[in-house]
Motif scaffolding. Structure first.
Motif, PDB file in Angstrom:
ATOM      1  N   PHE A 117       0.824  -1.208   0.000  1.00  0.00           N
ATOM      2  CA  PHE A 117       0.000   0.000   0.000  1.00  0.00           C
ATOM      3  C   PHE A 117       0.859   1.260   0.000  1.00  0.00           C
ATOM      4  CE2 PHE A 117      -2.161   3.403   2.304  1.00  0.00           C
ATOM      5  CZ  PHE A 117      -3.272   3.574   1.503  1.00  0.00           C
ATOM      6  N   THR A 118       1.941   1.252   0.754  1.00  0.00           N
ATOM      7  CA  THR A 118       2.825   2.416   0.812  1.00  0.00           C
ATOM      8  C   THR A 118       3.388   2.756  -0.563  1.00  0.00           C
ATOM      9  OG1 THR A 118       3.450   1.980   3.109  1.00  0.00           O
ATOM     10  CG2 THR A 118       4.955   3.332   1.813  1.00  0.00           C
ATOM     11  N   VAL A 119       3.856   1.744  -1.278  1.00  0.00           N
ATOM     12  CA  VAL A 119       4.422   1.963  -2.613  1.00  0.00           C
ATOM     13  C   VAL A 119       3.366   2.505  -3.562  1.00  0.00           C
ATOM     14  CG1 VAL A 119       5.415   0.810  -4.625  1.00  0.00           C
ATOM     15  CG2 VAL A 119       6.230   0.239  -2.336  1.00  0.00           C
ATOM     16  N   VAL A 120       2.198   1.885  -3.561  1.00  0.00           N
ATOM     17  CA  VAL A 120       1.128   2.305  -4.474  1.00  0.00           C
ATOM     18  C   VAL A 120       0.647   3.714  -4.150  1.00  0.00           C
ATOM     19  CG1 VAL A 120      -1.254   1.833  -5.186  1.00  0.00           C
ATOM     20  CG2 VAL A 120       0.377  -0.046  -4.971  1.00  0.00           C
ATOM     21  N   ALA A 121       0.418   3.991  -2.871  1.00  0.00           N
ATOM     22  CA  ALA A 121      -0.089   5.304  -2.474  1.00  0.00           C
ATOM     23  C   ALA A 121       0.915   6.406  -2.793  1.00  0.00           C
ATOM     24  CB  ALA A 121      -0.422   5.305  -0.980  1.00  0.00           C
ATOM     25  N   PHE A 122       2.182   6.177  -2.471  1.00  0.00           N
ATOM     26  CA  PHE A 122       3.181   7.231  -2.709  1.00  0.00           C
ATOM     27  C   PHE A 122       3.370   7.497  -4.197  1.00  0.00           C
ATOM     28  CE2 PHE A 122       7.529   8.514  -3.718  1.00  0.00           C
ATOM     29  CZ  PHE A 122       7.549   9.744  -3.073  1.00  0.00           C
ATOM     30  N   LEU A 123       3.558   6.446  -4.985  1.00  0.00           N
ATOM     31  CA  LEU A 123       3.807   6.648  -6.415  1.00  0.00           C
ATOM     32  C   LEU A 123       2.614   7.308  -7.100  1.00  0.00           C
ATOM     33  CD1 LEU A 123       5.676   3.365  -7.416  1.00  0.00           C
ATOM     34  CD2 LEU A 123       6.627   5.635  -7.015  1.00  0.00           C
ATOM     35  N   SER A 124       1.400   6.890  -6.750  1.00  0.00           N
ATOM     36  CA  SER A 124       0.216   7.477  -7.381  1.00  0.00           C
ATOM     37  C   SER A 124       0.050   8.934  -6.994  1.00  0.00           C
ATOM     38  CB  SER A 124      -1.035   6.680  -7.015  1.00  0.00           C
ATOM     39  OG  SER A 124      -1.270   6.710  -5.619  1.00  0.00           O
ATOM     40  N   MET A 125       0.268   9.266  -5.723  1.00  0.00           N
ATOM     41  CA  MET A 125       0.085  10.640  -5.276  1.00  0.00           C
ATOM     42  C   MET A 125       1.225  11.552  -5.711  1.00  0.00           C
ATOM     43  SD  MET A 125      -2.823  11.220  -3.903  1.00  0.00           S
ATOM     44  CE  MET A 125      -3.369  10.265  -5.335  1.00  0.00           C
ATOM     45  N   PHE A 126       2.440  11.030  -5.766  1.00  0.00           N
ATOM     46  CA  PHE A 126       3.557  11.851  -6.229  1.00  0.00           C
ATOM     47  C   PHE A 126       3.392  12.177  -7.712  1.00  0.00           C
ATOM     48  CE2 PHE A 126       7.905  12.194  -8.046  1.00  0.00           C
ATOM     49  CZ  PHE A 126       8.261  13.383  -7.426  1.00  0.00           C
ATOM     50  N   THR A 127       3.000  11.183  -8.496  1.00  0.00           N
ATOM     51  CA  THR A 127       2.763  11.413  -9.918  1.00  0.00           C
ATOM     52  C   THR A 127       1.643  12.420 -10.130  1.00  0.00           C
ATOM     53  OG1 THR A 127       3.478   9.147 -10.420  1.00  0.00           O
ATOM     54  CG2 THR A 127       2.214  10.305 -12.112  1.00  0.00           C
ATOM     55  N   THR A 128       0.554  12.254  -9.367  1.00  0.00           N
ATOM     56  CA  THR A 128      -0.577  13.179  -9.483  1.00  0.00           C
ATOM     57  C   THR A 128      -0.186  14.590  -9.079  1.00  0.00           C
ATOM     58  OG1 THR A 128      -2.144  11.386  -9.014  1.00  0.00           O
ATOM     59  CG2 THR A 128      -2.931  13.634  -8.697  1.00  0.00           C
ATOM     60  N   ALA A 129       0.542  14.723  -7.970  1.00  0.00           N
ATOM     61  CA  ALA A 129       0.957  16.042  -7.490  1.00  0.00           C
ATOM     62  C   ALA A 129       1.885  16.718  -8.495  1.00  0.00           C
ATOM     63  CB  ALA A 129       1.643  15.917  -6.137  1.00  0.00           C
ATOM     64  N   LEU A 130       2.784  15.941  -9.077  1.00  0.00           N
ATOM     65  CA  LEU A 130       3.727  16.491 -10.047  1.00  0.00           C
ATOM     66  C   LEU A 130       2.989  16.996 -11.289  1.00  0.00           C
ATOM     67  CD1 LEU A 130       6.810  16.836 -10.304  1.00  0.00           C
ATOM     68  CD2 LEU A 130       6.855  14.656 -11.536  1.00  0.00           C
ATOM     69  N   ILE A 131       2.093  16.189 -11.817  1.00  0.00           N
ATOM     70  CA  ILE A 131       1.314  16.586 -13.002  1.00  0.00           C
ATOM     71  C   ILE A 131       0.442  17.795 -12.687  1.00  0.00           C
ATOM     72  CG2 ILE A 131      -0.536  15.856 -14.562  1.00  0.00           C
ATOM     73  CD1 ILE A 131       0.614  13.012 -14.370  1.00  0.00           C
ATOM     74  N   THR A 132      -0.177  17.789 -11.509  1.00  0.00           N
ATOM     75  CA  THR A 132      -1.051  18.902 -11.129  1.00  0.00           C
ATOM     76  C   THR A 132      -0.274  20.204 -11.015  1.00  0.00           C
ATOM     77  OG1 THR A 132      -2.498  17.388  -9.908  1.00  0.00           O
ATOM     78  CG2 THR A 132      -2.675  19.726  -9.373  1.00  0.00           C
ATOM     79  N   PHE A 133       0.891  20.156 -10.387  1.00  0.00           N
ATOM     80  CA  PHE A 133       1.702  21.362 -10.242  1.00  0.00           C
ATOM     81  C   PHE A 133       2.096  21.919 -11.607  1.00  0.00           C
ATOM     82  CE2 PHE A 133       5.815  23.477  -9.990  1.00  0.00           C
ATOM     83  CZ  PHE A 133       5.576  24.431  -9.007  1.00  0.00           C
ATOM     84  N   LEU A 134       2.579  21.057 -12.492  1.00  0.00           N
ATOM     85  CA  LEU A 134       3.016  21.505 -13.810  1.00  0.00           C
ATOM     86  C   LEU A 134       1.844  22.021 -14.637  1.00  0.00           C
ATOM     87  CD1 LEU A 134       5.568  18.653 -14.634  1.00  0.00           C
ATOM     88  CD2 LEU A 134       6.081  20.995 -13.904  1.00  0.00           C
ATOM     89  N   GLY A 156      10.690  19.469  -3.186  1.00  0.00           N
ATOM     90  CA  GLY A 156      10.586  18.824  -1.879  1.00  0.00           C
ATOM     91  C   GLY A 156       9.178  18.893  -1.324  1.00  0.00           C
ATOM     92  N   ALA A 157       8.480  20.032  -1.559  1.00  0.00           N
ATOM     93  CA  ALA A 157       7.108  20.167  -1.075  1.00  0.00           C
ATOM     94  C   ALA A 157       6.151  19.266  -1.857  1.00  0.00           C
ATOM     95  CB  ALA A 157       6.664  21.623  -1.176  1.00  0.00           C
ATOM     96  N   VAL A 158       6.385  19.141  -3.165  1.00  0.00           N
ATOM     97  CA  VAL A 158       5.550  18.251  -3.979  1.00  0.00           C
ATOM     98  C   VAL A 158       5.716  16.803  -3.516  1.00  0.00           C
ATOM     99  CG1 VAL A 158       5.181  17.326  -6.303  1.00  0.00           C
ATOM    100  CG2 VAL A 158       5.539  19.783  -5.978  1.00  0.00           C
ATOM    101  N   ALA A 159       6.971  16.392  -3.304  1.00  0.00           N
ATOM    102  CA  ALA A 159       7.231  15.040  -2.801  1.00  0.00           C
ATOM    103  C   ALA A 159       6.729  14.894  -1.368  1.00  0.00           C
ATOM    104  CB  ALA A 159       8.724  14.734  -2.872  1.00  0.00           C
ATOM    105  N   GLY A 160       6.924  15.937  -0.551  1.00  0.00           N
ATOM    106  CA  GLY A 160       6.456  15.898   0.834  1.00  0.00           C
ATOM    107  C   GLY A 160       4.960  15.763   0.929  1.00  0.00           C
ATOM    108  N   ASN A 161       4.258  16.356  -0.025  1.00  0.00           N
ATOM    109  CA  ASN A 161       2.808  16.215  -0.071  1.00  0.00           C
ATOM    110  C   ASN A 161       2.407  14.755  -0.242  1.00  0.00           C
ATOM    111  OD1 ASN A 161       0.062  16.295  -1.575  1.00  0.00           O
ATOM    112  ND2 ASN A 161       0.287  18.370  -0.789  1.00  0.00           N
ATOM    113  N   ALA A 162       3.097  14.074  -1.163  1.00  0.00           N
ATOM    114  CA  ALA A 162       2.807  12.655  -1.397  1.00  0.00           C
ATOM    115  C   ALA A 162       3.183  11.809  -0.191  1.00  0.00           C
ATOM    116  CB  ALA A 162       3.563  12.178  -2.632  1.00  0.00           C
ATOM    117  N   VAL A 163       4.300  12.131   0.459  1.00  0.00           N
ATOM    118  CA  VAL A 163       4.701  11.412   1.673  1.00  0.00           C
ATOM    119  C   VAL A 163       3.666  11.590   2.769  1.00  0.00           C
ATOM    120  CG1 VAL A 163       6.406  11.363   3.540  1.00  0.00           C
ATOM    121  CG2 VAL A 163       7.170  11.511   1.169  1.00  0.00           C
TER     122      VAL A 163
END
Length: 262
Positions: A117-134, A156-163
């Motif tokens: 779950f940790t891997v799936v949640a982080f990768l999905s949210m980091f990808t989403t946050a990155l795309i959303t920011f851009l 760091g804030a984008v990644a921290g959001n996913a974390v």
């Protein structure tokens, strides 16, 4: 005369338990629904915030990353529900009996669920946050909220959001393992993680204010901001606090799993 015993090809190993939980997670319709719902909320609200923002308006003092990722406040609820379903959902269907029969030591099942779950949640949210920011920056390029990933603290804030979302969701997973009820776990998460800090915040005590800085949602806000928040914990303290909250929740689930029947 010597006797040799062939090792069973069906021996339980950590790798096989992880693979089992991986396939189990992706075979559920709820996984796709919650992940897509979380991504849609984060992206949709981020685009709205970017498209409607004007320089010097009421949101001028808000951090750029916080502004465009405002939808994570709703998206994290979807991920928390998924975390709860990963554990409590098996009790509601009775599938947990089969899982614990195959893995009688029990705890490897919980650790495998948490890891997958940790891997799936982080990768999905980091990808989403990155795309959303851009994507939001396409609208913010001519405003005072224009920013790039190479700006200090932004990536760091984008990644921290996913974390932060991942750790908050792990708290939900731990609630599910402890309470073994989907409605009960969702209620406990909403009450304990989202509502309780707001109730405690009205108490006129400095000790309460200091403690609230390290509560899950407050600590999550620190990790998702590119600039230091006033009257908030430091980034390291916030990350440690969230890890401890998630660890305590999973620890409670592990204790219940060891001591109670399925």
């Amino acid at each position: 005369m010597t006797t040799t015993t062939a090792s069973s090809p069906y021996r339980v190993t950590p790798r096989r338990v992880l693979r089992s939980e991986w396939h189990k997670l992706w075979s559920l319709r709820s996984t796709w629904i919650t992940l897509l719902s979380a991504a849609a909320l984060v992206l949709g609200i981020g685009l709205i915030m970017g498209a409607t923002y004007t320089s010097g308006g009421g949101d001028a003092d808000i951090d750029t990353v916080v502004l465009v990722l405002y939808g994570t406040q709703l998206g994290q609820m979807c991920l928390a529900v998924l975390g709860i379903l990963v554990t409590a959902g098996e009790y509601s269907t009775g599938m947990i009996r089969a899982s614990l029969t195959v893995v009688p030591r029990r705890l490897p099942v919980l650790w495998a669920k948490s890891a997958v779950f940790t891997v799936v949640a982080f990768l999905s949210m980091f990808t989403t946050a990155l795309i959303t920011f851009l994507a939001a920056q396409l609208f913010l390029g001519d405003t005072d909220k224009a920013a790039g990933l190479t700006d200090p603290g932004t990536l760091g804030a984008v990644a921290g959001n996913a974390v932060a979302i991942t750790l908050l969701s792990l708290i939900g997973l731990g609630f599910g393992a402890t309470l073994r009820s989907v409605p009960g776990s969702i209620g406990a998460y909403i009450g304990g993680v989202l509502i309780l800090p707001e109730v405690l915040g009205v108490l006129p005590y400095d000790a309460v204010d200091s403690a609230l800085k390290h509560f899950p949602t407050q600590a999550a806000g620190v990790l998702g901001s590119a600039t230091p928040l006033p009257d908030a914990a430091g980034t390291g303290a916030a990350l440690l606090a969230l890890c401890l909250w998630a660890g305590a929740s999973l620890g409670a689930g592990a204790l219940v799993l060891r001591r109670r029947d399925a």
